[in-house]
Design a protein around this motif. Structure first.
Motif, mmCIF file in Angstrom:
data_model
loop_
_atom_site.group_PDB
_atom_site.id
_atom_site.type_symbol
_atom_site.label_atom_id
_atom_site.label_comp_id
_atom_site.label_asym_id
_atom_site.label_seq_id
_atom_site.Cartn_x
_atom_site.Cartn_y
_atom_site.Cartn_z
ATOM 1 N N MET A 1 0.826 -1.216 0.000
ATOM 2 C CA MET A 1 0.000 0.000 0.000
ATOM 3 C C MET A 1 0.862 1.269 0.000
ATOM 4 N N PHE A 2 2.017 1.175 0.663
ATOM 5 C CA PHE A 2 2.856 2.373 0.768
ATOM 6 C C PHE A 2 4.210 2.200 0.077
ATOM 7 N N LEU A 5 6.381 5.038 -0.847
ATOM 8 C CA LEU A 5 6.940 5.870 0.226
ATOM 9 C C LEU A 5 8.297 5.361 0.699
ATOM 10 N N ARG A 6 8.780 4.275 0.065
ATOM 11 C CA ARG A 6 10.086 3.740 0.493
ATOM 12 C C ARG A 6 11.212 4.722 0.189
ATOM 13 N N TYR A 9 10.821 6.827 3.453
ATOM 14 C CA TYR A 9 11.118 6.002 4.627
ATOM 15 C C TYR A 9 12.010 4.830 4.224
ATOM 16 N N LEU A 14 13.878 4.042 8.936
ATOM 17 C CA LEU A 14 12.985 3.289 9.828
ATOM 18 C C LEU A 14 13.781 2.691 10.987
ATOM 19 N N ARG A 18 13.442 3.955 14.812
ATOM 20 C CA ARG A 18 12.917 3.009 15.797
ATOM 21 C C ARG A 18 13.923 2.765 16.912
ATOM 22 N N CYS A 66 8.873 12.808 14.925
ATOM 23 C CA CYS A 66 8.526 11.732 14.005
ATOM 24 C C CYS A 66 9.750 10.875 13.683
ATOM 25 N N ARG A 130 7.779 18.334 5.481
ATOM 26 C CA ARG A 130 8.593 17.460 6.305
ATOM 27 C C ARG A 130 10.072 17.831 6.323
ATOM 28 N N HIS B 358 2.901 12.670 12.567
ATOM 29 C CA HIS B 358 3.333 13.199 11.266
ATOM 30 C C HIS B 358 3.574 12.080 10.264
ATOM 31 N N ASP B 359 4.163 11.010 10.761
ATOM 32 C CA ASP B 359 4.410 9.873 9.877
ATOM 33 C C ASP B 359 3.082 9.246 9.446
ATOM 34 N N THR B 362 1.591 11.504 6.741
ATOM 35 C CA THR B 362 2.283 11.386 5.459
ATOM 36 C C THR B 362 1.899 10.090 4.752
ATOM 37 N N LEU B 363 1.817 9.007 5.507
ATOM 38 C CA LEU B 363 1.441 7.734 4.886
ATOM 39 C C LEU B 363 -0.017 7.749 4.414
ATOM 40 N N ARG B 366 -0.630 9.437 1.162
ATOM 41 C CA ARG B 366 -0.322 8.627 -0.016
ATOM 42 C C ARG B 366 -1.518 7.824 -0.494
ATOM 43 N N GLN B 367 -2.484 7.636 0.395
ATOM 44 C CA GLN B 367 -3.716 6.930 0.024
ATOM 45 C C GLN B 367 -4.837 7.913 -0.298
ATOM 46 N N THR B 409 -8.484 0.778 7.374
ATOM 47 C CA THR B 409 -7.651 -0.163 6.616
ATOM 48 C C THR B 409 -6.243 0.384 6.466
ATOM 49 N N ALA B 410 -6.148 1.653 6.095
ATOM 50 C CA ALA B 410 -4.830 2.260 5.881
ATOM 51 C C ALA B 410 -4.046 2.348 7.189
ATOM 52 N N ARG B 413 -2.310 -0.734 8.047
ATOM 53 C CA ARG B 413 -1.128 -0.891 7.204
ATOM 54 C C ARG B 413 0.010 0.032 7.650
ATOM 55 N N VAL B 414 -0.341 1.207 8.141
ATOM 56 C CA VAL B 414 0.686 2.136 8.644
ATOM 57 C C VAL B 414 1.453 1.451 9.777
ATOM 58 N N PHE B 417 3.788 -1.016 8.432
ATOM 59 C CA PHE B 417 4.911 -0.340 7.775
ATOM 60 C C PHE B 417 6.008 -0.014 8.789
ATOM 61 N N PHE B 418 5.595 0.375 9.990
ATOM 62 C CA PHE B 418 6.580 0.755 11.015
ATOM 63 C C PHE B 418 6.891 -0.399 11.969
#
Lengths: 154, 419
Positions: A1-2, A5-6, A9, A14, A18, A66, A130, B358-359, B362-363, B366-367, B409-410, B413-414, B417-418
């Protein structure tokens, strides 16, 4: 889905977002300064310990922000080690170009390992809102090196 | 604007969302190749065709300055401007259209009260009470008044659930020195409605006047300033499906009449000589300079649009959306909704364990999903909640259950992603 965005991120971002390696308040330090982003509430404080020659021996930070800002602060703390103030200032300027435009002067950069280390953050240039997330720790660091307690906002 | 002759769905209290969405041209847009999912209406709402057409139509057919022309265009424009005032008065059940002052936004409305009532009526040594969950627009003007005019500023706390602590408010009023209670009618962060009638009764029982910041509330519920017992009520046009640059301060006529002007200039005077000037009556005393004429006309159209749909249908739709969103968000691991007030509306702040707001924003962007992330101009509240920022999804009359599903749903997924 994203997947698209790689670019922003990347794995290194990441990872450092983290598990930052330098996210700690230094017990012994020569300079410290805070940076605030009043638009979003992000906050970072940077501590610097110098060696006998006045070069940076260690950098630590505490960030409330963030993934981009934490990763940027962590990578910054890594690459400024062993550098003089002049050196850090030059690097900060190049990094700012990188964050704003996605590129810097190629000839100099190729020789600069530090900038290569920071290059994963170049993706922020496509996200105007950002860019400041990535540059805020650098503003705080420069303020600390100049003996100011607060980074001036851009 | 005759609301009774248009088809209305308010009788059934069911909102035909597809029909309403067709009224908003922007909702057909795609963002980053995805259909727009606009969940940022609490920051600013989108505009229906009726508002766009009213403003364009005024510019194309009947535009001039107001209140001063002796020609046809000016008279027609003045009529349209004053009709907008009458529409607002009807919307909030004001006794008299003259109690409706047009300003730029809620911020200006509150600054007007802080200046004209604060300096002109309140005396040094008196106090103003706000709450912990105010927008900066209902915080900073009172801090400025405190510093300039010797007014004490008291802050009523909120409970753990994110509701106004009424017992604490009563204690703050206890010494009888409070001249004004200025409190939000609906939090722009927590979605909490405050019990306006109880607050007004309490304030009046202790000799204080009461102002409500209705910026969020007026979008979702019918406001009756008399039933509430308000003394001042402020809101902005752009959140109510109207244009930017136009807002409303309603005040009781006798209060407005007792207050000195805010800004000086044209249109607010009765006469001007070199030595002195005398002021126009209300509301014009508070409307110095050429006002936001087109924006007022646009706001009038927005009021008509909202009345045609009906607050009953709007409130039912938004309650259904809010219930659905709270259920969907609760089912996502790591999501924490901030605030759990009993009486709440379609403004939902949340955090996610693995990602900064913020993250998240941003994600989601994208949707094609637009949410707000940050402190929402409510830093004292963020401090109280112990967070630096939140993500916020907020709903309007055009929001669908499917859009909330897309958000949920998104968000899941976020989190992946993290991971």
């Amino acid at each position: 889905m994203f997947d698209d965005l790689r670019d922003l991120y990347q794995e290194v971002i990441l990872d450092h977002g983290r598990r930052p390696r330098h996210a700690r308040r230094l017990e012994v330090f020569d300079a410290t300064a805070k940076g605030d982003n009043p638009m979003c509430g992000d906050r970072v404080q940077v501590w610097v310990h110098r060696d006998a020659d006045g070069r940076i021996a260690e950098t630590g930070f505490e960030a409330r922000g963030c993934a981009i800002s934490v990763a940027s602060a962590d990578l910054m703390a890594e690459v400024v080690n062993g550098r003089s103030d002049e050196d850090v200032k030059a690097l900060a300027e190049k990094f700012r170009d990188l964050a704003r435009t996605g590129t810097t002067d190629a000839q100099t950069d190729a020789q600069d390992e530090a900038l290569e280390r920071l290059r994963p953050l170049a993706g922020v240039h496509e996200f105007p809102s950002r860019v400041k997330c990535a540059t805020l720790p650098w503003h705080a660091l420069l303020a600390a090196l100049q003996g100011r307690s607060e980074a001036s906002s851009e | 604007m005759n609301v009774t002759t248009r088809p209305s769905v308010s009788d059934a209290a069911v909102l035909d969302v597809a029909r309403i969405r067709a009224e908003f041209p922007i909702l057909g847009q795609t963002v980053r190749g995805k259909p727009l999912v606009y969940l940022d209406s609490a920051a600013s709402a989108q505009k229906p065709r009726a508002v766009i057409d009213a403003m364009v139509g005024a510019m194309e057919t009947q535009y001039a300055n107001v209140h001063r022309g002796l020609h046809w265009m000016s008279e027609r424009t003045t009529d349209a401007y004053e009709a907008a005032r009458a529409a607002v008065a009807r919307l909030i059940n004001a006794a008299d259209a003259a109690e409706v002052v047009f300003v730029r936004n809620s911020t200006e409305a509150i600054n007007l009260v802080a200046h004209s009532f604060g300096r002109g009526v309140l005396r040094p040594g008196q106090a103003v009470v706000v709450s912990e969950m105010e927008h900066h627009s209902n915080f900073v003007p009172w801090q400025m008044l405190r510093d300039a005019h010797g007014i004490e500023l008291r802050v009523a706390p909120i409970t753990e659930a994110g509701e106004l602590d009424m017992a604490a408010l009563e204690r703050l009023l206890g010494d009888g020195r409070v001249g004004l209670v200025a409190i939000t009618h609906m939090s722009n962060v927590l979605g909490t409605y405050t019990p306006a009638e109880r607050i007004a009764r309490l304030a009046h029982a202790h000799g204080a006047r009461v102002l409500f910041d209705g910026s969020q509330a007026v979008v979702h519920r019918r406001i009756d300033v008399h039933a509430i017992g308000a003394d001042f009520y402020a809101f902005t046009g752009h959140k109510l499906y109207g244009p930017t640059g136009i807002g409303v301060l309603w005040g009781r006529r006798e209060l407005l009449e007792a207050m000195p002007p805010f800004l000086g200039g044209g249109d607010m005077i009765s006469s001007v000589s070199i030595e002195r000037s005398t002021w126009a009556g209300v509301p014009h005393k508070f409307e110095a300079g050429t006002p936001a004429i087109l924006e007022a006309i646009g706001l009038g159209a927005a009021v008509g649009f909202v009345e045609d749909i009906g607050y009953e249908a709007i409130a039912a739709h938004e309650a259904s959306l809010t219930d659905h969103a709270l259920a969907r968000l609760a089912a996502i691991e790591g999501v924490q909704v901030i605030g759990r007030a009993q009486d709440r509306g379609g403004v939902i702040s949340f955090t996610l364990d693995r990602a900064h707001p913020h993250d998240i924003a941003t994600l989601l962007d994208r949707q094609g999903i637009a949410v707000r992330a940050g402190h929402h101009c409510a830093e004292p509240l963020m401090h109280r909640l112990g967070v630096s920022s939140t993500a916020r999804a907020s709903f309007g009359i055009y929001t669908t259950h499917a859009e909330i599903d897309a958000l949920a749903t998104a968000l899941a997924r976020v989190r992946e992603f993290f991971a």
